[in-house]
Design a protein around this motif. Sequence first.
Motif: not given
Lengths: 315, 440
Positions: A188-191, A132-139, A254-261
């Motif tokens: 947590t999954w990613m890092w 997971p940590m090899m992926l881009s946060p936006a992806v 990551l957060v912008v992509q997931l929830t936009g805040g």
Amino acid sequence: MSETVMDRAASATPKKVARRIRGLSDRTIAWLFVAPTVFLLLAVNIFPLIWTIRLSFTNFRANRPNAEVKWIGLRNYERILTDSDIWLTMQATAHFLIWTIVFQVLIGFTLAWLINKKFKGNDLWTTIIVFPMMLSPAVVGNFWTFLYQPQIGLFNYVVAFFTGADPASFSMIGEVALAPWAIVIVDTWMWTPFVMLICLAGLRSIPDTIYEAAECDRASKWRQFWTITVPMVLPFLMLAVLFRGIENFKMFDLVVQLTGGGPGNTTTLTSIDLKREAFEKWRTGFSSAYAIILFVTVFGLASIYVKALNKVKER
Amino acid sequence: MKTTQLMSAAALTAATGFAASGAQADELTLCWAAWDPANALIELSKDFEAESGHSMSFEFVPWPNFADRMLNELNSGGKLCDLMIGDSQWIGLGAEAGHYVKLNDFFEAEGISMDDFIPATVTGYSEWPKGTPNYWALPAFGDVVGWTYRKDWFEMPEHQAEFKETYGRDLKAPETLAELKDIAEFFQGREIDGKTVYGAAIYTERGSEGITMGVTNALYNYGFEYGNPENPYELEGYVNSPEAAEGLEYYKALYDCCTPPGSSDWYMSANIDAYKSGQVALQMNFAFIWPGVNADPNVGGDKSGYFPNPKGPGGHFAQLGGQGISVVSYSDSQDAALEYIKWFAQPEIQSKWWELGGYSALKAVVEDPGFATSQPYAQTFLDSMAIVKDFWAEPAYASLLLAMQDHVHSYVIAGEGTAQEALDALVEDWTEVFEDEGKI
């Protein structure tokens, strides 16, 4: 008389090094070598910092270059520190930081401890966990928005399988109570693998002889864990916390992509808020003051933490 | 002999091309959002290339990044765009920051009259300050928020019967916001063709402008005003009037009762997806999507109907969308860019623009007797354009917009506080913005 080794060494040693080369002193030459670096440092780091501090006392807006720039003293700082929305943003950031670090340290250390045992397929599992940590946060953010979809998302079906709830009855990224946890889960999954790798390095640096000596002293496994493993891995763990803390303090994509805040401002972290103030509302003076406050906060906390880390290493 | 003929033909073509372009062929870049109408404009612009000898290239940016990308370009004095089809809210900034070329003299010299365009589009897309004859753009794409509905679901006899029994009236396109909510409620969670469907896809997006473009359709119609009509920056009692709060409560009620689960951050494309995939009975969206809906094999043709934003107890309005086309003041090819605008303003080009899927704002096109029946959604477009109202076009519009996004999303989606508190907080923020701007 034959030439001794000492004589040969003496003759090979050059005479006193000239203090001046083509009229330049050692000090001048040294400065010539470091000058480009000093210049770059001043241009790229120090000047923008000083300029930001200056702008933070003004009402400057970068999208109105022709407008009059007024000196407004501490007004921007006062506004920021009395703005309840900004305090909520700080709160959201603290929540995100604390919980991601707690989970990543606990799970990362546990995984490292398990992986450190010698078993078949050990390397394969390490690779899978690290993926997971090899992926881009936006992806990752985009990918998890689908997993969190109430009607088609796998996550809701997994939760529904264990709890018996209707998968369409809750929305991880659409509900105030769940959205902060949704981003904690993804981070947590990613890092966690990153923390795991650092812990693994720490575990592998402990010499086997220490455990053998403990065995001779008939120390229990539990005691070995608390008196040998934990203290010796602690500096590594603290380093991982420092890295993750700094990274998560500036978490954005990551957060912008997931929830936009959202929803509302529930997951608006300081980095997202700062970006909106600076590059969407174009309140350059205000956002400069905001950035300075964040800089001082992070610098202060990191300094205290690094001091504690050094003390642990000295033990 | 053959070679000589070819060379002569080439020389003649080149000479004709130069003659057509006056003196020199320019390479023009037109900047806009990446969406269906932009593709139609590429098609349309081929005629301009052939006529003028200029070549056109296009820089299209997806909507979520459009404002960020293009405003950065303008703010930095970039030369990427010669022509900009910027959002209507940018006019104030474009004019005051010197990003756009003022077009009054050009219009006068070329005989282009703003009286030939739908008045609301002139006010919305071209004028700054509003209500004054200072023009910074030519109305390019008329757009407005309206509704699409599943006509085939409405017409099912069992739905007709059940709706009549429950609500005492026929199931048809709603005329009021209250009726719209009833219909959305009726379809929410209903099983159609073995699939659970939901009431309405509405705008809830938080990051850019989505929820504001949605909620204003309820606010306006309950009595919300941007300020005192006599004193534009007097907000108290207008923005946060009890009627406006009621409108906000309505939108929240519609979100709570009748939208698909997880639709907490939806805007144009998410709504289209939900509608085309058969998830919802009603869809709020800008009119630009209608040609795409009409042509869609799953929901197009007779399966879909269109209606303007329904009226509320305080009036009948719809949120204006759409854009004007401006010449960027940093462009090195301003003459060629103006040539494009002159060409684009011609009635026959505007007529072709409509045929290709672009929404013309030229009266000659929309008032043509055949216009209303030219497409199934044409009459709805006309009805909608007659009731439009736009968001602030102030130079500080972004600060105003983001404040509204925050407060409205916090109340409608996150359920924080009351509608009155959300609007009171909005008045506070907007007042601060106008104080900073020196307007009050």
